[in-house]
Design a protein around this motif. Structure first.
Motif, PDB file in Angstrom:
ATOM      1  N   MET A  10       1.093  -1.306   0.142  1.00 50.23           N
ATOM      2  CA  MET A  10      -0.189   0.154  -0.167  1.00 50.23           C
ATOM      3  C   MET A  10       0.825   1.213  -0.069  1.00 50.23           C
ATOM      4  N   LEU A  11       1.613   1.330   1.136  1.00 46.10           N
ATOM      5  CA  LEU A  11       2.625   2.651   1.030  1.00 46.10           C
ATOM      6  C   LEU A  11       4.052   2.130   0.897  1.00 46.10           C
ATOM      7  N   SER A  12       4.681   2.706  -0.106  1.00 50.71           N
ATOM      8  CA  SER A  12       6.091   2.386  -0.389  1.00 50.71           C
ATOM      9  C   SER A  12       7.077   3.757  -0.345  1.00 50.71           C
ATOM     10  N   VAL A  13       8.151   3.587   0.280  1.00 49.75           N
ATOM     11  CA  VAL A  13       9.233   4.680   0.543  1.00 49.75           C
ATOM     12  C   VAL A  13      10.160   4.262  -0.211  1.00 49.75           C
ATOM     13  N   GLU A  14      10.676   5.132  -1.135  1.00 50.03           N
ATOM     14  CA  GLU A  14      11.714   4.345  -2.085  1.00 50.03           C
ATOM     15  C   GLU A  14      13.005   5.452  -2.021  1.00 50.03           C
ATOM     16  N   ALA A  15      13.796   5.119  -1.381  1.00 50.92           N
ATOM     17  CA  ALA A  15      15.302   5.741  -1.389  1.00 50.92           C
ATOM     18  C   ALA A  15      15.224   7.173  -1.010  1.00 50.92           C
ATOM     19  N   LEU A  16      14.328   7.249   0.167  1.00 50.27           N
ATOM     20  CA  LEU A  16      13.926   8.768   0.505  1.00 50.27           C
ATOM     21  C   LEU A  16      15.047   9.388   1.104  1.00 50.27           C
ATOM     22  N   ALA A  17      15.394  10.612   0.549  1.00 51.99           N
ATOM     23  CA  ALA A  17      16.258  11.660   1.443  1.00 51.99           C
ATOM     24  C   ALA A  17      15.288  12.813   2.048  1.00 51.99           C
ATOM     25  N   PHE A  18      15.531  13.215   3.261  1.00 47.69           N
ATOM     26  CA  PHE A  18      14.668  14.195   3.805  1.00 47.69           C
ATOM     27  C   PHE A  18      15.450  15.213   4.796  1.00 47.69           C
ATOM     28  N   GLY A  19      14.732  16.282   4.902  1.00 52.46           N
ATOM     29  CA  GLY A  19      15.426  17.302   5.767  1.00 52.46           C
ATOM     30  C   GLY A  19      14.823  18.664   5.645  1.00 52.46           C
ATOM     31  N   TYR A  20      15.478  19.801   5.897  1.00 47.56           N
ATOM     32  CA  TYR A  20      14.992  21.144   5.930  1.00 47.56           C
ATOM     33  C   TYR A  20      15.765  21.773   4.929  1.00 47.56           C
ATOM     34  N   GLY A  21      15.223  22.559   3.842  1.00 47.37           N
ATOM     35  CA  GLY A  21      15.957  23.037   2.808  1.00 47.37           C
ATOM     36  C   GLY A  21      17.221  22.001   2.177  1.00 47.37           C
ATOM     37  N   ALA A  22      18.282  22.851   2.272  1.00 44.63           N
ATOM     38  CA  ALA A  22      19.415  22.189   1.969  1.00 44.63           C
ATOM     39  C   ALA A  22      20.165  21.403   2.848  1.00 44.63           C
ATOM     40  N   ARG A  23      19.627  21.303   4.022  1.00 46.05           N
ATOM     41  CA  ARG A  23      20.157  20.546   5.131  1.00 46.05           C
ATOM     42  C   ARG A  23      19.511  19.225   5.119  1.00 46.05           C
ATOM     43  N   GLU A  24      20.501  18.183   4.801  1.00 48.83           N
ATOM     44  CA  GLU A  24      19.905  16.767   4.865  1.00 48.83           C
ATOM     45  C   GLU A  24      20.037  16.272   6.170  1.00 48.83           C
ATOM     46  N   VAL A  25      18.685  15.534   6.793  1.00 47.53           N
ATOM     47  CA  VAL A  25      18.795  14.864   7.908  1.00 47.53           C
ATOM     48  C   VAL A  25      19.008  13.522   7.938  1.00 47.53           C
ATOM     49  N   GLY A  26      18.406  12.837   6.805  1.00 50.49           N
ATOM     50  CA  GLY A  26      18.409  11.410   6.432  1.00 50.49           C
ATOM     51  C   GLY A  26      18.363  11.113   4.791  1.00 50.49           C
ATOM     52  N   ALA A  27      18.806  10.080   4.550  1.00 49.51           N
ATOM     53  CA  ALA A  27      18.866   9.657   3.101  1.00 49.51           C
ATOM     54  C   ALA A  27      18.797   8.170   3.151  1.00 49.51           C
ATOM     55  N   GLY A  28      18.291   7.772   2.053  1.00 47.24           N
ATOM     56  CA  GLY A  28      18.355   6.293   1.640  1.00 47.24           C
ATOM     57  C   GLY A  28      17.594   5.495   2.353  1.00 47.24           C
ATOM     58  N   VAL A  29      16.336   5.930   2.928  1.00 48.03           N
ATOM     59  CA  VAL A  29      15.363   5.111   3.599  1.00 48.03           C
ATOM     60  C   VAL A  29      14.330   4.562   2.674  1.00 48.03           C
ATOM     61  N   SER A  30      14.120   3.142   2.702  1.00 48.80           N
ATOM     62  CA  SER A  30      13.403   2.349   1.806  1.00 48.80           C
ATOM     63  C   SER A  30      12.441   1.515   2.805  1.00 48.80           C
ATOM     64  N   PHE A  31      11.100   1.430   2.667  1.00 46.20           N
ATOM     65  CA  PHE A  31      10.249   0.555   3.321  1.00 46.20           C
ATOM     66  C   PHE A  31       8.774   0.469   2.838  1.00 46.20           C
ATOM     67  N   THR A  32       8.193  -0.650   2.855  1.00 42.81           N
ATOM     68  CA  THR A  32       6.898  -0.668   2.633  1.00 42.81           C
ATOM     69  C   THR A  32       6.019  -0.832   3.933  1.00 42.81           C
ATOM     70  N   LEU A  33       4.713  -0.583   3.516  1.00 43.42           N
ATOM     71  CA  LEU A  33       3.915  -0.725   4.572  1.00 43.42           C
ATOM     72  C   LEU A  33       2.450  -1.177   4.286  1.00 43.42           C
ATOM     73  N   GLY A  34       2.042  -2.442   4.471  1.00 40.30           N
ATOM     74  CA  GLY A  34       0.497  -2.918   3.964  1.00 40.30           C
ATOM     75  C   GLY A  34      -0.344  -2.454   4.791  1.00 40.30           C
ATOM     76  N   ALA A  35      -1.672  -2.811   4.420  1.00 40.16           N
ATOM     77  CA  ALA A  35      -2.860  -2.699   5.263  1.00 40.16           C
ATOM     78  C   ALA A  35      -2.784  -3.399   6.163  1.00 40.16           C
ATOM     79  N   GLY A  36      -3.101  -3.090   7.535  1.00 39.46           N
ATOM     80  CA  GLY A  36      -3.244  -3.922   8.713  1.00 39.46           C
ATOM     81  C   GLY A  36      -1.938  -4.231   9.300  1.00 39.46           C
ATOM     82  N   GLU A  37      -0.821  -3.669   8.861  1.00 41.26           N
ATOM     83  CA  GLU A  37       0.481  -3.831   9.511  1.00 41.26           C
ATOM     84  C   GLU A  37       0.969  -2.778  10.362  1.00 41.26           C
TER      85      GLU A  37
END
Length: 256
Positions: free
Chosen positions: A1-28
């Motif tokens: 259902m939900l798929s997170v693919e090689a996600l990089a995240f942060g604020y503006g140009a400042r990176e807080v995290g990167a390379g995060v991948s996982f899936t989440l299914g219904a009822g999980e």
């Protein structure tokens, strides 16, 4: 259902995290563990579309969530914060009814169907008796249940819960975790963060360990939460003690 693919995240140009991948299914239930400053809340804000992804994608049913309208996202994903400062004496029912906002047309007032959804959410969590109480006058544990009810009133498919047991006493922590499992059994997917690894054994199907903004482990609680992995993530020695008769484990720090 939900798929997170090689996600990089942060604020503006400042990176807080990167390379995060996982899936989440219904009822999980997916439990996110990690130390303070490790990027958990920033990751959640990115999942919800409150922060733009710096790289990668978040997909729901194969569709890129960054292309969805805020209203459409809010109908699919609901957020339960770890704390909520209320300044006005709304009743509990009024607070829960606010969860219907994404289901209403602009400037429309809630109707009978919305009120029924709010009452159903209260009943589902077993707090219908609080409906007419003043939100600012109930206990912290009761307020946390009301915030979950507010999220449920919007009829989401996914609940994102940022440390829902923070600042709660032992009994209320247990009650919140019990509700997480019950909600998952209805088909709602849940991703939550906590600072207590033992909580994952009580409610999670899978665990993601986040350290320094990177996903260092992902799997079942039994496979992921080990003495070695917790030492790596938290920098302390921890004993993971199985309780075979209860089908779970407890985690306790080992003092030098």
């Amino acid at each position: 259902m939900l798929s997170v693919e090689a996600l990089a995240f942060g604020y503006g140009a400042r990176e807080v995290g990167a390379g995060v991948s996982f899936t989440l299914g219904a009822g999980e239930v997916l439990c996110l563990l990690g130390p303070n400053g490790g990027g958990k809340t920033t990751l959640f804000k990115t999942l919800l579309g409150l922060l733009p992804a710096q790289a990668g994608r978040v997909r729901l049913d194969g569709e890129d969530l960054s292309r969805w309208s805020r209203r459409r996202v809010a109908r699919a994903l609901a957020y339960v914060p770890q704390a909520h400062a209320a300044f006005f004496p709304f009743t509990v029912r009024a607070v829960v009814l606010m969860g219907r906002a994404a289901r209403l047309a602009p400037f429309a007032a809630p109707g009978r169907a919305d009120e029924a959804a709010a009452d159903m959410a209260l009943a589902t969590l077993g707090i219908g008796h609080l409906a007419d109480r003043i939100y600012t006058e109930i206990s912290g544990g009761e307020r946390q249940m009301v915030l979950i009810a507010r999220a449920l009133a919007g009829e989401p498919r996914i609940l994102v819960m940022d440390e829902p047991t923070a600042s709660l006493d032992f009994g209320n922590q247990t009650r919140v975790l019990e509700q997480v499992r019950r909600l998952a059994k209805t088909g709602i997917a849940v991703v939550l963060s906590t600072h207590d690894p033992g909580h994952a054994f009580l409610c999670a199907d899978r665990v993601a360990l986040l350290h320094g903004g990177r996903l260092v482990a992902l799997g079942t609680p039994e496979a992921t939460i080990t003495r070695e992995s917790l030492r790596r993530v938290y920098g302390v020695d921890v004993a993971v003690v199985p309780l075979p008769e209860h089908g779970c484990s407890v985690c306790t720090p080992i003092l030098a």
